[in-house]
Design an enzyme around this catalytic site. Structure first.
Site, PDB file in Angstrom:
ATOM      1  N   HIS A   1      -4.684 -22.831   2.319  1.00  0.00           N
ATOM      2  CA  HIS A   1      -4.653 -20.911   2.819  1.00  0.00           C
ATOM      3  C   HIS A   1      -5.978 -20.840   3.274  1.00  0.00           C
ATOM      4  O   HIS A   1      -5.795 -20.464   4.544  1.00  0.00           O
ATOM      5  CB  HIS A   1      -4.059 -20.139   1.786  1.00  0.00           C
ATOM      6  CG  HIS A   1      -3.994 -18.868   2.357  1.00  0.00           C
ATOM      7  ND1 HIS A   1      -3.268 -18.142   2.313  1.00  0.00           N
ATOM      8  CD2 HIS A   1      -5.011 -17.788   1.694  1.00  0.00           C
ATOM      9  CE1 HIS A   1      -3.875 -16.954   2.552  1.00  0.00           C
ATOM     10  NE2 HIS A   1      -4.477 -16.721   2.731  1.00  0.00           N
TER      11      HIS A   1
ATOM     12  N   LEU B   1      -3.516  -6.561   5.453  1.00  0.00           N
ATOM     13  CA  LEU B   1      -2.629  -6.722   5.857  1.00  0.00           C
ATOM     14  C   LEU B   1      -1.439  -5.708   5.604  1.00  0.00           C
ATOM     15  O   LEU B   1      -1.974  -4.675   5.539  1.00  0.00           O
ATOM     16  CB  LEU B   1      -2.035  -8.197   3.983  1.00  0.00           C
ATOM     17  CG  LEU B   1      -2.814  -9.745   4.487  1.00  0.00           C
ATOM     18  CD1 LEU B   1      -2.602 -10.219   3.698  1.00  0.00           C
ATOM     19  CD2 LEU B   1      -2.372 -10.157   5.601  1.00  0.00           C
TER      20      LEU B   1
ATOM     21  N   GLU C   1       2.064   8.601   5.345  1.00  0.00           N
ATOM     22  CA  GLU C   1       0.802   8.663   5.846  1.00  0.00           C
ATOM     23  C   GLU C   1       0.899   7.730   5.739  1.00  0.00           C
ATOM     24  O   GLU C   1      -0.296   7.646   7.056  1.00  0.00           O
ATOM     25  CB  GLU C   1      -0.470  10.109   4.555  1.00  0.00           C
ATOM     26  CG  GLU C   1      -0.260  11.047   4.178  1.00  0.00           C
ATOM     27  CD  GLU C   1       1.478  11.147   2.867  1.00  0.00           C
ATOM     28  OE1 GLU C   1       1.588  12.042   2.710  1.00  0.00           O
ATOM     29  OE2 GLU C   1       1.674   9.856   2.520  1.00  0.00           O
TER      30      GLU C   1
ATOM     31  N   HIS D   1      -4.774  18.800  -5.146  1.00  0.00           N
ATOM     32  CA  HIS D   1      -4.553  19.055  -3.729  1.00  0.00           C
ATOM     33  C   HIS D   1      -5.329  19.421  -2.375  1.00  0.00           C
ATOM     34  O   HIS D   1      -5.931  19.493  -1.071  1.00  0.00           O
ATOM     35  CB  HIS D   1      -3.074  19.953  -3.458  1.00  0.00           C
ATOM     36  CG  HIS D   1      -1.946  19.156  -3.116  1.00  0.00           C
ATOM     37  ND1 HIS D   1      -1.623  18.565  -4.519  1.00  0.00           N
ATOM     38  CD2 HIS D   1      -0.702  19.351  -3.020  1.00  0.00           C
ATOM     39  CE1 HIS D   1      -0.223  17.994  -4.536  1.00  0.00           C
ATOM     40  NE2 HIS D   1       0.098  18.070  -3.634  1.00  0.00           N
TER      41      HIS D   1
ATOM     42  N   ARG E   1      -5.946  26.705   6.281  1.00  0.00           N
ATOM     43  CA  ARG E   1      -4.887  27.835   5.310  1.00  0.00           C
ATOM     44  C   ARG E   1      -5.094  28.857   5.812  1.00  0.00           C
ATOM     45  O   ARG E   1      -4.291  29.927   6.389  1.00  0.00           O
ATOM     46  CB  ARG E   1      -4.751  27.285   3.946  1.00  0.00           C
ATOM     47  CG  ARG E   1      -3.347  28.186   3.465  1.00  0.00           C
ATOM     48  CD  ARG E   1      -3.496  27.425   2.173  1.00  0.00           C
ATOM     49  NE  ARG E   1      -1.555  28.472   1.835  1.00  0.00           N
ATOM     50  CZ  ARG E   1      -1.673  28.227   0.623  1.00  0.00           C
ATOM     51  NH1 ARG E   1      -2.575  27.995  -0.520  1.00  0.00           N
ATOM     52  NH2 ARG E   1      -0.205  29.070   0.187  1.00  0.00           N
TER      53      ARG E   1
ATOM     54  N   ASN F   1       6.415 -18.995   3.520  1.00  0.00           N
ATOM     55  CA  ASN F   1       6.099 -20.355   3.100  1.00  0.00           C
ATOM     56  C   ASN F   1       5.830 -20.033   1.041  1.00  0.00           C
ATOM     57  O   ASN F   1       5.308 -21.281   1.092  1.00  0.00           O
ATOM     58  CB  ASN F   1       4.626 -20.295   3.899  1.00  0.00           C
ATOM     59  CG  ASN F   1       3.533 -19.967   3.551  1.00  0.00           C
ATOM     60  OD1 ASN F   1       3.581 -19.295   2.571  1.00  0.00           O
ATOM     61  ND2 ASN F   1       2.910 -19.632   4.654  1.00  0.00           N
TER      62      ASN F   1
ATOM     63  N   HIS G   1      -9.323 -19.696   8.035  1.00  0.00           N
ATOM     64  CA  HIS G   1      -7.748 -19.900   7.204  1.00  0.00           C
ATOM     65  C   HIS G   1      -6.724 -21.215   8.309  1.00  0.00           C
ATOM     66  O   HIS G   1      -5.999 -20.571   8.979  1.00  0.00           O
ATOM     67  CB  HIS G   1      -6.612 -19.222   7.454  1.00  0.00           C
ATOM     68  CG  HIS G   1      -7.149 -17.688   6.081  1.00  0.00           C
ATOM     69  ND1 HIS G   1      -8.897 -16.557   6.615  1.00  0.00           N
ATOM     70  CD2 HIS G   1      -7.371 -17.297   5.206  1.00  0.00           C
ATOM     71  CE1 HIS G   1      -9.531 -15.989   5.579  1.00  0.00           C
ATOM     72  NE2 HIS G   1      -7.951 -16.719   4.463  1.00  0.00           N
TER      73      HIS G   1
END
Length: 664
Positions: free
Chosen positions: A261, A116, A411, A473, A520, A185, A26
């Site tokens: 790019h 990213l 999270e 869950h 739990r 850009n 790149h």
């Protein structure tokens, strides 16, 4: 004196040449951000190329990691241990210049970036670590910890949802030493972003509580310098510099286009770019005067030397604090750690308790926390359920020298921030959520494993035992996916003792993150000999056995160990030779020597039964294709836990039926 533009053009030349030679990469971002990098690195960045781990260096993060040749060029030009031969070897096997910057491969690379948005998240973590470490160790007249965090990011980082999570928190926390340079850009891989990204980014960040500097000309050194000065003048907010740049700057036919790019410019365009930039040197040749203009070795050595003098004075005034800072920066454990932690484990074994492993985890924090001031914990808005707050937890919102972060419902951001804290040094981060919601954090967990970071994940509500909240869950496949992640260490303990050992091993682990998978519901404590207690750390051990070679081996983890032990009692009474193996950490067991693994799971014993209230398929590696697995093969249901365990076969009767079938 070499001009700033010529210094920046050295980055452009190296970047386009390396990408061209590799036939991939790149070039656009390095060419577009070269002027910004030149000003920042030559006028502001406090670093020492001879010591990439200097404690008080500024941190620089390239969140748009695809532009890696920008960072490699900077490291090479300023004098780090990155010779030209490595730049010529860009993107090749075992080079120090991989396609995206990788932590641990190259001096001066602070974190692995590429996915990213995670680089800006790591930078937020670094800024949190700097401020917290400073609050814990600095004293009047002794600002030993005092550095900035700078991060480059692009449109892709801004579009990723994680940037919202972490930049929102950074604004709330008022991280005044964090400065972000937005490479505005207007181009991404698909073309001009106006078709899919029209946010008012400045207003967005102002709403987060950031100081925003608009209208920065990313190709004018005076504009860049003025913007950085504005950023440094604001100490109670992070700063975003809106830098207008041209991607592929200098390329006569591809600048400002997505063609610059993610692909080489092409030989003809590289030659045309040389002419337009006035760069006359052949590929990979840098004139000495350009090297001289970039060389940061003397200035870096002077900076660190001056800091060493300050630290010597600090050490004389506060010897215990100085020793503690050194220990924590090196990632070493306190001298009495082994003795103290083992004493706690032995105490638990001698004092049985039937409690949930999440509660046992909180108890372990209570025991180990006073020994480890480097703990910097947090939860994604689930502390009352995860039980990650202990009696000495102090929120950073209440005290900048605290040890606990309220991350909110973030999270992914939480986990990536913890990665930044871990790579910064001085802390051992632990973070928490329900095991199900590792799905939100997945890529940051993977990045921690890729970087082999020392980070601890507390994942509670580990199975259908969650009950009434239902399949949204209830984790099923999550634990198996964590176990399949390289460098990840998972622990699913069966009682308070195994939970304490899991914490002990996670704290001592320096070659990857650890995930503690916690229940739990309450779990009965198992009886153990001293040898069995010692063998927990080996990942799997014989908990119950028969005289001579067993006919059947039952393997279980977590809440299902109690079920296996009950079945062992009944089958033994019937005259069967049965062994129960508790396997809290398959990864730890797999690392044991062949003799130990054979002693626990002898190859001659092929009748094997595994029990775990998670996805069944993982266990074939231990029971074989002819073994039996009592596990999950579907998602769960919404009902009380005891009804669900019965529905899905986690009952003594079903275990006995399957065992008897195997026994014939």
């Amino acid at each position: 004196m070499t001009s700033r533009k010529t210094l920046a053009n050295a980055i452009r030349a190296l970047s386009m040449d390396a990408v061209q030679k590799a036939k991939s990469g790149h070039p656009g971002a390095p060419m577009g951000m070269a002027d910004i990098a030149e000003v920042l690195w030559n006028d502001y960045l406090q670093h020492n190329p001879a010591n990439a781990k200097w404690l008080n260096r500024d941190r620089f993060v390239l969140s748009n990691g695809h532009g890696s040749m920008l960072l490699y060029s900077l490291l090479h030009l300023t004098g780090y241990n990155l010779p030209m031969s490595e730049l010529k070897n860009f993107r090749q096997l075992h080079s120090k210049t991989p396609g995206h910057p990788e932590y641990g491969y190259t001096d001066g690379v602070e974190t692995t970036t590429g996915p990213l948005g995670q680089g800006i998240a790591n930078a937020v973590g670094m800024a949190i670590a700097e401020r917290t470490l400073a609050a814990q160790f600095n004293r009047p007249g002794h600002d030993i910890v005092d550095h900035h965090t700078y991060v480059f990011l692009g449109d892709g980082c801004m579009m990723e949802g994680i940037s919202h999570e972490v930049c929102s928190l950074a604004g709330t926390m008022k991280l005044g030493k964090l400065t972000a340079f937005y490479d505005d850009n207007g181009i991404s891989i698909d073309g001009n972003v106006t078709g899919w990204f029209t946010d008012d980014t400045a207003k967005r960040f102002e709403a987060y509580g950031w100081h925003v500097v608009r209208g920065v000309d990313g190709h004018d050194s005076e504009s860049i310098k003025a913007a950085i000065e504005q950023a440094r003048a604001v100490t109670d907010k992070p700063t975003l510099l809106m830098c207008k740049t041209v991607i592929g700057f200098g390329s006569p036919n591809k600048a400002g286009s997505h063609d610059a790019h993610g692909a080489p410019l092409g030989e003809a365009e590289v030659a045309a770019t040389r002419l337009q930039l006035g760069w006359t040197e052949p590929p990979f040749v840098i004139p000495q005067e350009v090297y001289d203009g970039w060389d940061a070795k003397a200035a870096g050595a002077a900076r660190e030397s001056a800091w060493n003098e300050k630290f010597a004075a600090y050490e004389q005034a506060y010897p215990e604090l100085a020793a503690e800072l050194k220990r924590r920066d090196l990632g070493q454990l306190p001298a009495d750690w082994q003795q103290q932690s083992q004493a706690y484990i032995e105490k638990l074994q001698a004092n049985p308790a039937k409690i949930a492993s999440r509660k046992a985890s909180q108890n372990a924090l209570e025991a180990f926390g006073p020994l480890l001031p480097e703990f910097l914990g947090g939860s994604a808005d689930l502390a009352p359920s995860n039980l990650t707050i202990w009696s000495k937890s102090v929120s950073l919102g209440d005290n900048p020298a605290g040890n606990y972060i309220h991350y909110g419902v973030r999270e992914f951001g939480m986990t990536a921030i913890a990665n930044g804290i871990a790579v910064h040094g001085g802390f051992l981060p632990y973070t928490a959520t329900f095991l199900m919601f590792v799905e939100y954090a997945r890529n940051a967990v993977r990045m921690a494993a890729l970087m082999k970071l020392r980070s601890i994940y507390v994942y509670t509500h580990d199975s259908i035992g969650l009950g009434e909240d239902g399949p949204t869950h209830q984790p099923v496949e999550q634990l198996a996916s964590l176990r399949l992640t390289p460098n990840m260490h998972t622990w699913r303990p069966c009682d308070q003792v195994e939970t304490a050992v899991a914490w002990q091993q996670a704290i001592e682990c320096h070659n990857g993150p650890s995930a503690l998978i916690l229940s739990r519901q309450n779990l009965a404590q198992q009886e153990r000999t001293a040898q069995q207690l010692a063998d927990i750390a080996r990942g799997a051990y014989i908990l119950k056995d028969a005289d001579g070679q067993p006919e059947l081996i039952i393997i279980a983890t977590g809440s299902e160990v109690e079920l296996a032990v009950s079945a062992w009692g009944r089958l033994s009474a019937e005259g069967h030779k049965v062994r129960v193996v508790s396997m809290p950490s398959p990864e730890a067991f797999d690392k044991q020597d062949a003799a130990y693994r054979e002693a626990v799971l002898p190859k001659a014993v092929t009748k094997r039964l595994a029990i775990e209230a998670c996805i069944a398929d993982y266990w074939y590696k231990y029971v074989g294709l002819n073994g039996t697995i009592i596990g999950m093969r579907s998602f769960g249901e919404s009902a009380p836990a005891e009804e669900l365990f019965k529905l899905f076969g986690f009952t003594l009767e079903n275990v006995l039926d399957n065992a008897r079938t195997l026994l014939g």
